[in-house]
Structures are given as structure tokens and as C-alpha cells.
Scaffold this active site. Structure first.
Site, PDB file in Angstrom:
ATOM      1  N   GLU A  57      45.493 -23.190 -12.555  1.00 44.20           N
ATOM      2  CA  GLU A  57      44.466 -22.334 -13.182  1.00 44.20           C
ATOM      3  C   GLU A  57      43.432 -21.888 -12.137  1.00 44.20           C
ATOM      4  O   GLU A  57      42.304 -22.396 -12.085  1.00 44.20           O
ATOM      5  CB  GLU A  57      43.801 -23.087 -14.340  1.00 44.20           C
ATOM      6  CG  GLU A  57      42.783 -22.278 -15.141  1.00 44.20           C
ATOM      7  CD  GLU A  57      43.407 -21.268 -16.096  1.00 44.20           C
ATOM      8  OE1 GLU A  57      44.623 -21.079 -16.106  1.00 44.20           O
ATOM      9  OE2 GLU A  57      42.636 -20.649 -16.841  1.00 44.20           O
TER      10      GLU A  57
ATOM     11  N   SER B 189      44.673 -20.417 -19.324  1.00 43.01           N
ATOM     12  CA  SER B 189      43.984 -21.020 -20.470  1.00 43.01           C
ATOM     13  C   SER B 189      42.741 -20.243 -20.857  1.00 43.01           C
ATOM     14  O   SER B 189      42.211 -20.440 -21.957  1.00 43.01           O
ATOM     15  CB  SER B 189      43.548 -22.446 -20.128  1.00 43.01           C
ATOM     16  OG  SER B 189      44.645 -23.263 -19.924  1.00 43.01           O
TER      17      SER B 189
ATOM     18  N   ASN C 161      50.431 -27.706 -25.086  1.00 42.40           N
ATOM     19  CA  ASN C 161      51.057 -28.865 -24.472  1.00 42.40           C
ATOM     20  C   ASN C 161      51.176 -30.019 -25.482  1.00 42.40           C
ATOM     21  O   ASN C 161      50.157 -30.384 -26.082  1.00 42.40           O
ATOM     22  CB  ASN C 161      50.157 -29.296 -23.288  1.00 42.40           C
ATOM     23  CG  ASN C 161      50.778 -30.327 -22.394  1.00 42.40           C
ATOM     24  OD1 ASN C 161      51.968 -30.591 -22.482  1.00 42.40           O
ATOM     25  ND2 ASN C 161      49.975 -30.906 -21.520  1.00 42.40           N
TER      26      ASN C 161
ATOM     27  N   LYS D  30      46.850 -16.650  -9.362  1.00 37.56           N
ATOM     28  CA  LYS D  30      47.488 -15.795 -10.359  1.00 37.56           C
ATOM     29  C   LYS D  30      47.575 -14.341  -9.867  1.00 37.56           C
ATOM     30  O   LYS D  30      48.594 -13.682 -10.049  1.00 37.56           O
ATOM     31  CB  LYS D  30      46.746 -15.901 -11.699  1.00 37.56           C
ATOM     32  CG  LYS D  30      46.873 -17.333 -12.252  1.00 37.56           C
ATOM     33  CD  LYS D  30      46.300 -17.515 -13.616  1.00 37.56           C
ATOM     34  CE  LYS D  30      46.332 -18.970 -14.076  1.00 37.56           C
ATOM     35  NZ  LYS D  30      47.641 -19.582 -14.246  1.00 37.56           N
TER      36      LYS D  30
ATOM     37  N   MET E 291      53.182 -27.425 -17.926  1.00 40.71           N
ATOM     38  CA  MET E 291      53.435 -26.304 -18.831  1.00 40.71           C
ATOM     39  C   MET E 291      54.714 -25.565 -18.467  1.00 40.71           C
ATOM     40  O   MET E 291      55.459 -25.118 -19.351  1.00 40.71           O
ATOM     41  CB  MET E 291      52.241 -25.337 -18.828  1.00 40.71           C
ATOM     42  CG  MET E 291      50.975 -25.948 -19.359  1.00 40.71           C
ATOM     43  SD  MET E 291      51.154 -26.624 -21.028  1.00 40.71           S
ATOM     44  CE  MET E 291      51.334 -25.131 -21.991  1.00 40.71           C
TER      45      MET E 291
ATOM     46  N   ASP F 173      58.459 -22.576  -7.989  1.00 44.97           N
ATOM     47  CA  ASP F 173      57.250 -23.291  -7.594  1.00 44.97           C
ATOM     48  C   ASP F 173      57.169 -23.247  -6.071  1.00 44.97           C
ATOM     49  O   ASP F 173      58.144 -22.928  -5.393  1.00 44.97           O
ATOM     50  CB  ASP F 173      57.279 -24.749  -8.098  1.00 44.97           C
ATOM     51  CG  ASP F 173      55.883 -25.375  -8.217  1.00 44.97           C
ATOM     52  OD1 ASP F 173      55.400 -25.545  -9.348  1.00 44.97           O
ATOM     53  OD2 ASP F 173      55.267 -25.675  -7.165  1.00 44.97           O
TER      54      ASP F 173
ATOM     55  N   HIS G 222      49.907 -17.665 -24.284  1.00 44.79           N
ATOM     56  CA  HIS G 222      49.239 -18.960 -24.132  1.00 44.79           C
ATOM     57  C   HIS G 222      49.976 -19.992 -24.972  1.00 44.79           C
ATOM     58  O   HIS G 222      49.933 -19.939 -26.207  1.00 44.79           O
ATOM     59  CB  HIS G 222      47.770 -18.826 -24.548  1.00 44.79           C
ATOM     60  CG  HIS G 222      46.937 -20.024 -24.244  1.00 44.79           C
ATOM     61  ND1 HIS G 222      45.794 -20.329 -24.930  1.00 44.79           N
ATOM     62  CD2 HIS G 222      47.085 -20.995 -23.313  1.00 44.79           C
ATOM     63  CE1 HIS G 222      45.269 -21.444 -24.427  1.00 44.79           C
ATOM     64  NE2 HIS G 222      46.037 -21.867 -23.450  1.00 44.79           N
TER      65      HIS G 222
HETATM   66  N1  LIG Z   1      47.821 -28.327 -19.353  1.00 47.47           N
HETATM   67  C1  LIG Z   1      47.641 -27.709 -20.514  1.00 47.47           C
HETATM   68  O1  LIG Z   1      47.443 -28.352 -21.562  1.00 47.47           O
HETATM   69  C2  LIG Z   1      47.669 -26.208 -20.570  1.00 47.47           C
HETATM   70  C3  LIG Z   1      47.779 -25.579 -21.826  1.00 47.47           C
HETATM   71  C4  LIG Z   1      47.858 -24.178 -21.870  1.00 47.47           C
HETATM   72  C5  LIG Z   1      47.806 -23.452 -20.696  1.00 47.47           C
HETATM   73  N2  LIG Z   1      47.697 -24.102 -19.488  1.00 47.47           N
HETATM   74  C6  LIG Z   1      47.671 -23.295 -18.277  1.00 47.47           C
HETATM   75  O2  LIG Z   1      48.970 -23.360 -17.699  1.00 47.47           O
HETATM   76  C7  LIG Z   1      48.849 -23.241 -16.271  1.00 47.47           C
HETATM   77  C8  LIG Z   1      49.524 -24.437 -15.613  1.00 47.47           C
HETATM   78  O3  LIG Z   1      48.942 -25.634 -16.085  1.00 47.47           O
HETATM   79  P1  LIG Z   1      49.678 -27.046 -15.885  1.00 47.47           P
HETATM   80  O4  LIG Z   1      48.970 -28.015 -16.767  1.00 47.47           O
HETATM   81  O5  LIG Z   1      51.145 -26.864 -16.001  1.00 47.47           O
HETATM   82  O6  LIG Z   1      49.282 -27.340 -14.352  1.00 47.47           O
HETATM   83  P2  LIG Z   1      49.998 -28.335 -13.324  1.00 47.47           P
HETATM   84  O7  LIG Z   1      48.937 -28.746 -12.369  1.00 47.47           O
HETATM   85  O8  LIG Z   1      50.759 -29.401 -14.066  1.00 47.47           O
HETATM   86  O9  LIG Z   1      51.093 -27.423 -12.576  1.00 47.47           O
HETATM   87  C9  LIG Z   1      50.779 -26.295 -11.822  1.00 47.47           C
HETATM   88  C10 LIG Z   1      51.991 -25.978 -10.947  1.00 47.47           C
HETATM   89  O10 LIG Z   1      51.775 -24.704 -10.324  1.00 47.47           O
HETATM   90  C11 LIG Z   1      52.328 -24.784  -9.033  1.00 47.47           C
HETATM   91  N3  LIG Z   1      51.803 -23.699  -8.206  1.00 47.47           N
HETATM   92  C12 LIG Z   1      50.575 -23.579  -7.628  1.00 47.47           C
HETATM   93  N4  LIG Z   1      50.489 -22.411  -6.962  1.00 47.47           N
HETATM   94  C13 LIG Z   1      51.678 -21.772  -7.143  1.00 47.47           C
HETATM   95  C14 LIG Z   1      52.213 -20.523  -6.707  1.00 47.47           C
HETATM   96  N5  LIG Z   1      51.511 -19.684  -5.955  1.00 47.47           N
HETATM   97  N6  LIG Z   1      53.482 -20.198  -7.068  1.00 47.47           N
HETATM   98  C15 LIG Z   1      54.219 -21.044  -7.830  1.00 47.47           C
HETATM   99  N7  LIG Z   1      53.776 -22.237  -8.269  1.00 47.47           N
HETATM  100  C16 LIG Z   1      52.519 -22.591  -7.934  1.00 47.47           C
HETATM  101  C17 LIG Z   1      51.951 -26.193  -8.553  1.00 47.47           C
HETATM  102  O11 LIG Z   1      52.737 -26.594  -7.439  1.00 47.47           O
HETATM  103  C18 LIG Z   1      52.213 -27.003  -9.826  1.00 47.47           C
HETATM  104  O12 LIG Z   1      53.563 -27.481  -9.842  1.00 47.47           O
HETATM  105  C19 LIG Z   1      47.359 -23.118 -15.977  1.00 47.47           C
HETATM  106  O13 LIG Z   1      47.019 -21.767 -15.902  1.00 47.47           O
HETATM  107  C20 LIG Z   1      46.725 -23.774 -17.196  1.00 47.47           C
HETATM  108  O14 LIG Z   1      45.424 -23.336 -17.435  1.00 47.47           O
HETATM  109  C21 LIG Z   1      47.630 -25.459 -19.399  1.00 47.47           C
END
Ligand SMILES: NC(=O)c1ccc[n+]([C@@H]2O[C@H](COP(=O)([O-])OP(=O)(O)OC[C@H]3O[C@@H](n4cnc5c(N)ncnc54)[C@H](O)[C@@H]3O)[C@@H](O)[C@H]2O)c1
Length: 313
Positions: free
Chosen positions: A110, A137, A161, A115, A31, A50, A158
């Protein structure tokens, strides 16, 4: 709930973008890549942050690829590519990056604790008027905002993807989110070419609440042997015109994220959201989905391998 239509995409050189300035995208996963791309293409200086260097280098390459593909297909001016290259940077130092930012978009893993920690960190260094958005999410915006001294300027943004293809931006107001913050967030959404809806906080908002239920039920059907993964997905695509099936969508979302969402919805909304044990098993096996090349299906070079659907019965 209010709905605004998407404006014309602002992807061409010379576009005036006034509501966008220094934006920090925290979390460079699936995301984070899409969100950073959206802001960078619209002309905002963007820093992706990150905890992992590797995630940042992959993310920067992924943003560049989305832009270059757009140029190749004639959807994006070539000059945008140079603008994104100049405006997008990466860092593992959140404190240094957040200084001077007008918008933080938190999109790390998540997990509430992750967060809240990010909220406390950025709150200490941001200017008063800066907006802090979370791309959670499902989690409570009110609870996330309460970790800061600016709950009126904390909001849910929000995204969906893949961000560069999905038009919607769901804006979520917590108990303290001010009207001004919602209006500014709608303007930001318009400036990056999204259609916005505004919803009041509820677990899973409007979108994840439905999508988690659908994906969970599809996993129950798979584990009960009702049909193959391929046929479950085909049924939703062809019977209801969904662009992809619920198992394909779970693979795209990430079953780790999906499971966190289901746990939270189960805890807050009740029994109908109890996670299917097959999802728990998949996450234990590390089969998170597309992002690791293996979920319900296998993926090679990002493409689904035909006939690779999980046989769970
Ligand atoms: N995947 C989806 O379809 C989707 C859709 C909408 C919202 N979201 C939300 O978006 C967020 C990210 O999801 P994603 O699919 O990109 O996850 P992901 O697993 O692909 O990526 C998460 C990233 O966060 C990084 N991270 C973890 N702790 C951290 C910190 N303290 N500081 C900085 N970076 C940190 C990790 O290293 C990783 O690169 C979540 O909250 C998820 O619920 C996801």
C-alpha cells in the site's frame, strides 16, 4: 450505491465461465494469494507476479493449501484442484506476464509510488480493452488511473481478507472510470462468486474508512490502559457480534498496511484519523501482525497464542 447478491459459488467442474480470461495478480502477499485463488478456482488462467521469488513460492503453496483444504472439507470438487494447478503460474517479469492479459489486479504494498509504477508498466503492454484494477485499501483511483493512458478502464476492486471467506467486492469508480468498465467489473465479481457494491471514490471508500477508525480507536484504548487487548477484542465480539475484535482484525490486515491507510486518511479526511502512536511503534518494531507471526498478539503456525496480547501500559 448499488448492491448485487452473490451468485452461487462456481467451484465445480464444468462450470461455464465466460467473463474470465488471462488475469495477472500483481503482488503475491496475503491479498494476492486470496485473489489469485478466487480467479483460479473460477477457471481463469492466472499469473501471480511479485518482485520477490520467495513471496511467489510461498503464495503458490498457500493457494494450493486453500484449495486442498476445501477439497478435504467437501466444499470444492477434487477436479478443481487439478484445474488450479494447471491454470496458476508465477513470475517476477511483469512486462512479459501482462502481455495478452484482459485483467490486471494490482495488489502490491500500500504505497502510491509502487502502484503508479505498476500502472505505467502494464499500461504500456496491455491491449486497449484490458481492465486495470487496483486493490488499494484507501488511495485515489483517479490518481492511480492518471498514470495510465486508459483512465476509463481503471477501477478499484477492493477485496477483503481472507478473500476465500469474505463475500464482498467493493468496486470503486474514479472520476474517469466508464460505465462499461464498472459493468464488466461487476460481471467479473459475479463470476468469482462475490457480492458487489459500487461506490464513488472517496478516501478509504466505505469499508476502510470505518475499519481504520475502529482499529485506531482500539489502539488508543490499549495504549491508555482502558482494558487489555483480549478484553477490547472480546467486547466487540460479544457486545456487537463482530466476528473478530478490532485488534485481531488489525493483526490480520497488517499494521504496516493499516498505518499507510491511516496516514492517507489523516491527510485527506482530517484529525480524527491521526494514527495512534502505538501503531507507529508496532510498525517500527516490525510487528506487522499475522503475516510475520507477531502483532498485538503472537501467532504460532497461524494460531493466536492465548494470553499473548500486547501490554502497552
Ligand atoms: N491486508 C488486508 O486486509 C487488505 C485488505 C484489502 C486490501 N488490501 C490492500 O491489498 C494490497 C496488498 O496488501 P497485502 O496485505 O497483501 O500486503 P502484503 O504486505 O502481504 O504483500 C504485498 C506484496 O507486494 C509485493 N510487492 C511490493 N512491490 C511490488 C511491485 N512493485 N511489484 C510486484 N509486487 C510487489 C511484496 O513483495 C509483497 O509480496 C495493499 O494495497 C493493501 O492496502 C489489504
Amino acid at each position: 450505491m448499488s448492491v448485487t447478491a452473490p451468485p452461487r459459488p462456481r467451484m465445480h467442474e464444468g462450470t461455464e465461465v465466460t467473463v474470465l480470461s488471462k488475469t495477472i495478480v500483481v503482488g503475491a502477499g496475503q491479498m494476492g494469494i486470496g485473489i489469485a485463488h478466487a480467479f483460479a478456482v473460477a477457471g481463469a488462467p492466472v499469473v501471480m507476479v511479485d518482485i520477490k521469488d520467495e513471496a511467489l513460492s510461498k503464495a503458490k503453496a498457500a493457494v494450493t493449501k486453500i484449495v486442498d483444504d476445501g477439497v478435504r472439507l467437501g466444499k470444492v470438487d477434487a477436479a478443481v484442484s487439478a484445474r488450479v494447478a494447471a491454470g496458476l503460474s508465477t513470475s517476477t517479469d511483469l512486462v512479459a506476464s501482462a502481455k495478452g492479459a484482459t485483467l490486471i489486479v494490482e495488489t502490491a504494498s500500500e504505497a502510491l509510488a509502487v502502484k503508479l509504477d505498476i500502472m505505467r508498466t502494464v499500461d504500456a503492454v496491455l491491449a486497449d480493452e484490458a481492465i486495470v484494477a487496483t486493490n488499494t485499501s484507501a488511495l485515489s483511483i483517479t490518481e492511480i488511473a492518471a498514470a495510465t493512458k486508459r483512465p476509463e478502464r481503471v477501477v478499484g476492486m477492493h477485496f477483503f481478507n481472507p478473500v476465500h471467506k469474505m463475500k464482498l467486492l467493493e468496486i470503486i469508480r474514479g472520476i474517469a472510470t466508464s460505465d462499461d468498465t464498472v459493468a464488466r467489473t461487476q460481471a467479473i465479481g459475479a463470476a468469482i462468486g462475490k457480492a458487489t457494491i459500487v461506490v464513488n471514490e472517496a478516501p478509504g471508500f466505505t469499508t476502510s474508512r470505518i475499519s481504520a477508525l475502529l482499529g485506531n480507536e482500539a489502539m488508543w484504548m490499549l495504549s491508555e490502559g482502558v482494558a487489555t487487548a483480549e478484553d477490547i477484542d472480546t467486547s466487540l465480539r460479544l457486545a456487537f457480534n463482530h466476528p473478530m475484535g478490532p485488534l485481531e482484525l488489525g493483526d490480520m490486515t497488517g499494521w504496516d498496511t493499516r498505518l499507510s491507510v491511516l496516514h492517507y486518511l489523516h491527510q485527506t479526511l482530517g484529525e480524527k484519523f491521526r494514527p495512534c502512536p502505538l501503531i507507529i511503534k508496532m510498525v517500527k518494531a516490525g510487528r506487522y501482525g499475522r503475516k510475520v507471526g507477531h502483532g498485538v498478539y503472537k501467532y504460532v503456525d497461524g494460531q493466536k497464542v492465548p494470553g499473548s496480547g500486547l501490554r502497552a501500559f
